[in-house]
Design an enzyme around this catalytic site. Sequence first.
Site, mmCIF file in Angstrom:
data_model
loop_
_atom_site.group_PDB
_atom_site.id
_atom_site.type_symbol
_atom_site.label_atom_id
_atom_site.label_comp_id
_atom_site.label_asym_id
_atom_site.label_seq_id
_atom_site.Cartn_x
_atom_site.Cartn_y
_atom_site.Cartn_z
ATOM 1 N NE ARG A 92 47.281 40.916 36.494
ATOM 2 C CZ ARG A 92 46.929 41.169 37.751
ATOM 3 N NH1 ARG A 92 47.797 41.618 38.608
ATOM 4 N NH2 ARG A 92 45.671 40.990 38.132
ATOM 5 C CB SER A 108 46.078 44.826 38.680
ATOM 6 O OG SER A 108 45.332 44.978 39.863
ATOM 7 C CG HIS A 109 48.157 44.798 42.875
ATOM 8 N ND1 HIS A 109 47.183 44.002 42.306
ATOM 9 C CD2 HIS A 109 48.971 43.958 43.559
ATOM 10 C CE1 HIS A 109 47.411 42.747 42.640
ATOM 11 N NE2 HIS A 109 48.486 42.684 43.408
ATOM 12 C CE LYS A 166 42.436 43.264 37.118
ATOM 13 N NZ LYS A 166 42.243 44.269 38.191
ATOM 14 C CG ASP A 195 44.336 48.974 42.270
ATOM 15 O OD1 ASP A 195 43.456 49.759 41.879
ATOM 16 O OD2 ASP A 195 44.354 47.772 41.938
ATOM 17 C CG ASP A 248 43.253 47.932 37.862
ATOM 18 O OD1 ASP A 248 43.631 47.898 39.045
ATOM 19 O OD2 ASP A 248 42.577 47.021 37.347
ATOM 20 C CG ASP A 287 40.517 46.685 40.318
ATOM 21 O OD1 ASP A 287 41.536 46.942 40.995
ATOM 22 O OD2 ASP A 287 40.483 45.756 39.486
ATOM 23 N NE ARG A 288 44.598 45.878 44.973
ATOM 24 C CZ ARG A 288 45.428 45.009 45.542
ATOM 25 N NH1 ARG A 288 45.162 43.719 45.476
ATOM 26 N NH2 ARG A 288 46.503 45.409 46.158
ATOM 27 C CG HIS A 332 39.456 43.762 44.485
ATOM 28 N ND1 HIS A 332 39.362 44.246 43.202
ATOM 29 C CD2 HIS A 332 40.697 43.227 44.590
ATOM 30 C CE1 HIS A 332 40.492 44.010 42.551
ATOM 31 N NE2 HIS A 332 41.320 43.393 43.376
#
Length: 467
Positions: A18, A110-111, A120, A244, A246, A248-249, A331
């Site tokens: 990241r 991501s977030h 990832k 979120d 992407d 995944d949350r 997650h």
Amino acid sequence: MDDKRKIDPTILRKYDIRGIVGKNFNVGELKSFGRGFGSIVKDLMEPDATPTVAVGYDGRFSSVEFSNAVCAGLTASGISVKNIGCGPTPLLYYATKQLNTDAGVMITGSHNPPNYNGLKLVLSDKPFFGDDIQDLGKRIEAGDFYEGHGDITHCNIELDYIGRLLEDFSGKKDLNVAWDPGNGSSGKIVQKLIKRLPGKHILINEKIDGGFPAHHPDPTIENNLAQLKSLVIENDCDLGIGFDGDGDRIGIVDSKGRVIWGDQILILLARDVLKTRPGEVIIADVKASRVFFDEIVKAGGKPMMWAAGHSLIKNKMMETNAPLAGEMSGHIFFADKYFGYDDAIYAAIRLLTILSNTDQSLTKMYDDLPKMLNTPELLIDCPEERKFNVIKEIKNRLSDLKNNTVYDIDGVRVESKEGWWLIRASNTQAALVARCESDNENGLLLLKKQVRDHLTASGIKLSNHLI
């Protein structure tokens, strides 16, 4: 262009990569990551084999360019790329299964805020994290690359993925559901999904926009759920579901607009899973409430506390054969009927199935959960190069602590008669994470003071209102 380069070590995180676009995360770095990761994949293959790698990307402004750079690096190392285009991270995970690839790369921040992006990685059906990521950085620095001429195939698997999600949905009653993808990369999938679900569905912020104009793409921060809460209440919805950046949350609110936090979502899902899989392990991260551990035992399961981080949780699930795991960060990982990775859209489907097959509302389920007094997950600014040392300092100060139980699997969690407190280093941000929980107000105040004292002793400045 010479793909050998020195990578800023701060972007090589514990369970993903990241960085800040234009600072330490640019096209050159991304091509080098493609070269390095492609070469690692080649190491596992027969000399004449052509490995395949699935590549996807989120909706950030830099993601298309970065995807092209990663693909260029992969093909230059002799990899055959299956490019699935823009979508949520779980779509990339699904692609590695559906397309039977040797590895996967997701370009996503991501977030994090819009000026971040990242990677990832999946290798041989397992998360690529920890020492793997550090070794990738070293390989790029050494310029130890294979040479080759791979190719790129564009694959659209959205409908296959949606079909797979729907395989595990069933319902006896219709629900009224509000959805907020938060302008993240799950928006297109969610638009198509809800057309095939029974009931009434209301959708906001479905347009993928890398600037995230509606709100920050993190459903664990309550302010980011304000629109969803209003939408639920104004339309008399049974629940609201947010994602979120992407996908995944997950974030959930009940019919009264109250947030159902990650460990509480996990309890509701676990009760259902344990009906057919009694006695099995259910994993939660170190930030989970004591209520989670008590309720899993009541439901006939074996609760396990583990380190936070999607790669770390997935790895632990494989070791323990756990059918379900989750984090306070939203997650949720299903190995029961599914693949064992974190997929917020799939988690939503499983929750909707539960609610569609019971007379009990989500609001009633929430009301029936034991109540504790706790802080939310508190993010405390801390320089990247300082945060892990702060944790070490706190551990040293706790070495002579009496009448307390100290867990150090991820940061420091201290349990006492008053409750518990936690301080850990974030693996995705320049921050520390703190949380406290007690069953009474005086106990919570005491725990907060202990956290403040430890942070202050390590020179961390706190806003007066934070804790």
